[in-house]
Design a protein around this motif. Structure first.
Motif, short mmCIF file in Angstrom:
data_model
loop_
_atom_site.label_atom_id
_atom_site.label_comp_id
_atom_site.label_asym_id
_atom_site.label_seq_id
_atom_site.Cartn_x
_atom_site.Cartn_y
_atom_site.Cartn_z
N ILE A 150 13.62 16.39 5.30
CA ILE A 150 13.72 15.10 5.96
C ILE A 150 13.92 14.01 4.90
O ILE A 150 13.42 14.14 3.77
N ALA A 151 14.67 12.97 5.26
CA ALA A 151 14.89 11.87 4.31
C ALA A 151 13.56 11.16 4.06
O ALA A 151 12.73 11.04 4.95
N ASN A 152 13.39 10.70 2.81
CA ASN A 152 12.12 10.12 2.40
C ASN A 152 11.70 8.94 3.28
O ASN A 152 10.57 8.87 3.77
N GLY A 153 12.63 8.01 3.50
CA GLY A 153 12.31 6.81 4.27
C GLY A 153 11.89 7.16 5.69
O GLY A 153 10.90 6.64 6.22
N ARG A 154 12.63 8.08 6.30
CA ARG A 154 12.34 8.48 7.67
C ARG A 154 10.98 9.17 7.74
O ARG A 154 10.20 8.93 8.66
N HIS A 185 6.43 9.76 10.14
CA HIS A 185 5.31 10.71 10.04
C HIS A 185 4.09 10.12 9.35
O HIS A 185 2.97 10.28 9.81
N ALA A 186 4.31 9.43 8.23
CA ALA A 186 3.16 9.00 7.44
C ALA A 186 2.59 7.67 7.92
O ALA A 186 1.40 7.55 8.19
N GLY A 228 0.82 -1.21 0.00
CA GLY A 228 0.00 0.00 0.00
C GLY A 228 0.85 1.26 0.00
O GLY A 228 0.55 2.24 -0.69
N THR A 229 1.94 1.23 0.79
CA THR A 229 2.83 2.40 0.85
C THR A 229 3.51 2.62 -0.49
O THR A 229 3.57 3.75 -0.99
N ILE A 230 4.02 1.53 -1.09
CA ILE A 230 4.68 1.67 -2.39
C ILE A 230 3.70 2.24 -3.42
O ILE A 230 4.02 3.18 -4.16
N ALA A 231 2.48 1.67 -3.44
CA ALA A 231 1.50 2.11 -4.43
C ALA A 231 1.15 3.58 -4.22
O ALA A 231 1.00 4.33 -5.17
N LEU A 283 -2.36 7.63 1.00
CA LEU A 283 -2.57 8.77 0.10
C LEU A 283 -3.13 9.95 0.87
O LEU A 283 -2.71 11.10 0.69
N GLU A 284 -4.11 9.64 1.73
CA GLU A 284 -4.75 10.68 2.54
C GLU A 284 -3.71 11.40 3.41
O GLU A 284 -3.64 12.62 3.44
N VAL A 285 -2.88 10.60 4.08
CA VAL A 285 -1.88 11.17 4.97
C VAL A 285 -0.84 11.97 4.20
O VAL A 285 -0.43 13.06 4.60
N LEU A 286 -0.40 11.43 3.04
CA LEU A 286 0.65 12.10 2.28
C LEU A 286 0.20 13.47 1.76
O LEU A 286 1.03 14.31 1.44
#
Lengths: 306, 320
Positions: free
Chosen positions: B223-227, B232-233, B119-122, B207-210
């Motif tokens: 901030i680094a993407n992974g972190r 946060h997300a 879900g995160t990747i998508a 998606l909502e959170v992002l």
């Protein structure tokens, strides 16, 4: 004075249809569904023109390979597999449709009453809804499918008829499947009941049933249509599971699920017989889900998650 | 916190009592009654002696009386005997419950991890080919009949390739390898069915959170993407996902019922079907009660998980 080019008024349903028509996945799903339904309805026609039978057993054609009128060969009892799949599809698809419509109607009724009456009625109905949602559904369905109808006062003749097995499945799927729609309709009703046009109708002395059926439900219908479409896929899956376990559609009637009842023995020597019905279920339900999600996006462009 | 647990547990117990009555009444509507096997097995039994036995075992009493009698015994820990296996019901149910928890527990953990990952990747690559591929996989997972998927797995990995057993339980004293080989196919079937819906929820929650402001702020601060995704997300996206997981426990159990029966896994699902098909009333009743109780416990655990993920949700009614 220049002429103002007037465009003809577009209704909301035309707009929705245009949005749906742009959704390739939904259109593909719709085409697949229409094709499947047409094929299943035409099952007797295929039987006659191919000179085969979906119901007559024939020991000499058991497990015969495709050919000689048997497009997909014959099954373990010598019946023609292709037309049998179509005949099973008649039952699976119609149960899916009736079960989804039944649960949506019941859910709409309960949700509208709860949302409009509020107070204690609402509380009791929603408690029942929550209670049903948290039940172990499949075991309960199996019990309901195995109940002795004579203890409920039905005649033996009715119980032994094929119709009893068919309507029993439709009924129990309806009885356990209405909760989702009830919640949707209740939420819409709660919101709509506050709107001015409902207050105006009430001030003019309209009855509760009039307000619900004329002012509230037509405005709450689009999520229900989406939910009904998606429910059809779920009902088809449920029916197939019950029939597979032997408590659903009973012979001589057949559905895609009941064709898989002895699939576990078949995968050894005739795996394709165990493959076809499941593949049809998979294709049908995927097509329904494509259409359902397409409708969702067409009805409510804000929630376009794709 | 303790007050919340107490009220929720109390509510769950009341619900369980209400459901036990409904299940009791339904079981009473199943074909035959507990004495007809006895009557069938003994050709010399006269209708009078059967009637005497019925009154001795109180089968002729009205439903509420029978329920109260059963409840009193049950509250003293006596759930009766299985009429087919001739053993106390609890002796049969407890090991089956263990087997089911092993199967569903492993499938639950694996499917949650895979679904959140996919879900995160998508969500982060919305609209790309990988998003479409994951979406198609999710559709297939929702739409496939779990029992048929199990049969396909058996055909490929047991019949054709011969890599794994087609079903059954590991023998007593078998090592981890035997457990793994017997669990692999049923767990795979359950996971494939479960991740369909979960992946879609995880994707839309993500998606909502992002799209939220604080994610933009975090990004702006470099901030680094992974972190960012992890700290946060993901944590916020998990809140709606947990609801679905908790509500989906019944779904997982229904899937396990079919999968257990196909793979001959000696769990609750297989036991329930055997009990219902064999009119084993006590056993069916207790199996259903245990299953209902499990689902109630899962929903309470989900509520606890909310507070852990989102401290703003206060369970005691008082804002912290």
């Amino acid at each position: 004075m220049s002429e103002i080019a007037l465009e003809p008024a577009i209704s909301v349903w035309t707009l929705r249809w245009r949005r749906l028509a742009r959704d390739r996945a939904a259109l593909l799903g719709l085409a697949v569904l229409i094709l499947l339904i047409a094929l299943c309805v035409a099952a007797p026609l295929f039987e006659r023109t191919l000179g085969v039978s979906a119901t007559d057993t024939d020991l000499f054609t058991r497990f015969s390979p495709p050919g000689d009128g048997h497009w997909l060969g014959a099954d373990d009892a010598g019946r023609d597999e292709f037309t049998r799949l179509l005949q099973g599809g008649q039952i699976s698809l119609s149960i899916g449709l009736l079960g989804a419509l039944g649960s949506s109607l019941l859910g709409t009724l309960i949700g509208a009453v709860a949302g409009y009456a509020r107070g204690k009625t609402d509380m009791v109905l929603m408690r029942i809804t929550d209670g049903i949602i948290s039940l172990p559904v499949l075991p309960l369905l199996i019990i309901l499918a195995a109940l002795d109808l004579s203890k409920l006062g039905f005649s033996q003749d009715f119980i032994r008829s094929g119709a009893a097995g068919y309507w029993r499945i439709v009924l129990i799927v309806t009885l356990l499947g209405w909760t989702g729609v009830a919640r949707l309709v209740r939420a819409s009703t709660l919101a709509l009941a506050e709107r001015e046009f409902v207050l105006a109708a009430r001030a003019q002395g309209a009855s509760a049933w009039w307000i619900l059926s004329v002012h509230i439900l037509p405005n709450a219908i689009s999520p229900v249509i989406v939910a009904t479409t998606l429910a059809m896929g779920r009902v088809i899956l449920t029916e197939s599971a019950l029939s597979f376990l032997g408590v659903g559609i009973q012979p001589p009637q057949t559905s895609w699920g009941s064709m898989l009842t002895n699939a576990q023995e078949l995968i050894g020597n005739a795996p394709e017989l165990a493959l076809y019905p499941g593949l049809l279920i998979l294709v049908t339900v995927i097509a329904i889900n494509f259409v359902g999600d397409g409708l969702q996006a067409a009805f409510d462009p804000r929630t376009d998650s794709r | 916190m303790i007050r919340f647990l107490a009220t929720r547990t109390l509510g769950a117990i009341i619900t369980l009592f209400a459901k036990s009555f409904i299940i009791f009444a339904l079981i009473g509507l199943m074909p035959g009654d507990p004495l007809d096997l006895l009557a069938q097995a003994n050709p010399d039994a006269t209708p009078e002696s059967i009637a005497t036995l019925r009154s001795i075992y109180s089968v002729d009493q009205p439903l509420p009386d029978r329920y109260v009698a059963w409840l009193q015994a049950a509250l003293h820990g006596d759930f009766g005997f299985s009429r087919i296996q001739h053993r106390p019901v609890l002796d049969i149910v407890v090991p089956a419950l263990g087997n089911t928890l092993v199967l569903t527990g492993i499938a639950f953990v694996i499917s949650t991890i895979i679904a959140v990952f996919l879900g995160t990747i998508a969500a982060t690559r919305k609209g790309s080919w990988i998003d479409r591929a994951i979406n198609l996989l999710a559709y297939a997972g929702i739409s496939v009949p779990s029992f048929w998927l199990s049969l396909v797995l058996i055909y490929i990995f047991a019949v054709k390739l011969g890599w794994l057993p087609a079903g059954g339980m590991p023998h007593v004293g078998d090592g981890a390898q035997s457990w793994a080989s017997h669990l692999l196919l049923p767990v795979a079937a359950l996971v494939m069915v479960e991740i369909g819906g979960l992946t879609r929820y995880a994707r839309s929650a993500m998606l909502e959170v992002l799209g939220q402001d604080y994610i933009r702020t975090a990004r702006a601060k470099g901030i680094a993407n992974g972190r960012m995704l992890l700290r946060h997300a993901l944590r916020n996206a998990m809140i709606p996902v947990i609801t679905i997981i908790a509500l989906g426990f019944g779904h997982l159990f229904s899937g396990a019922l079919l999968v257990e029966n196909i793979f001959a896994w000696r769990g609750m699902g297989r036991l329930i079907l055997e009990a219902i098909m064999g009119n084993d009333y006590n056993l069916a009743l207790v199996c259903l009660l245990f299953t209902t109780a499990m689902i109630l416990v899962a929903s309470i655990l989900a509520d606890l998980a909310y507070t852990w993920l989102d401290p703003r949700i206060s369970l005691g009614g008082r804002r912290r």
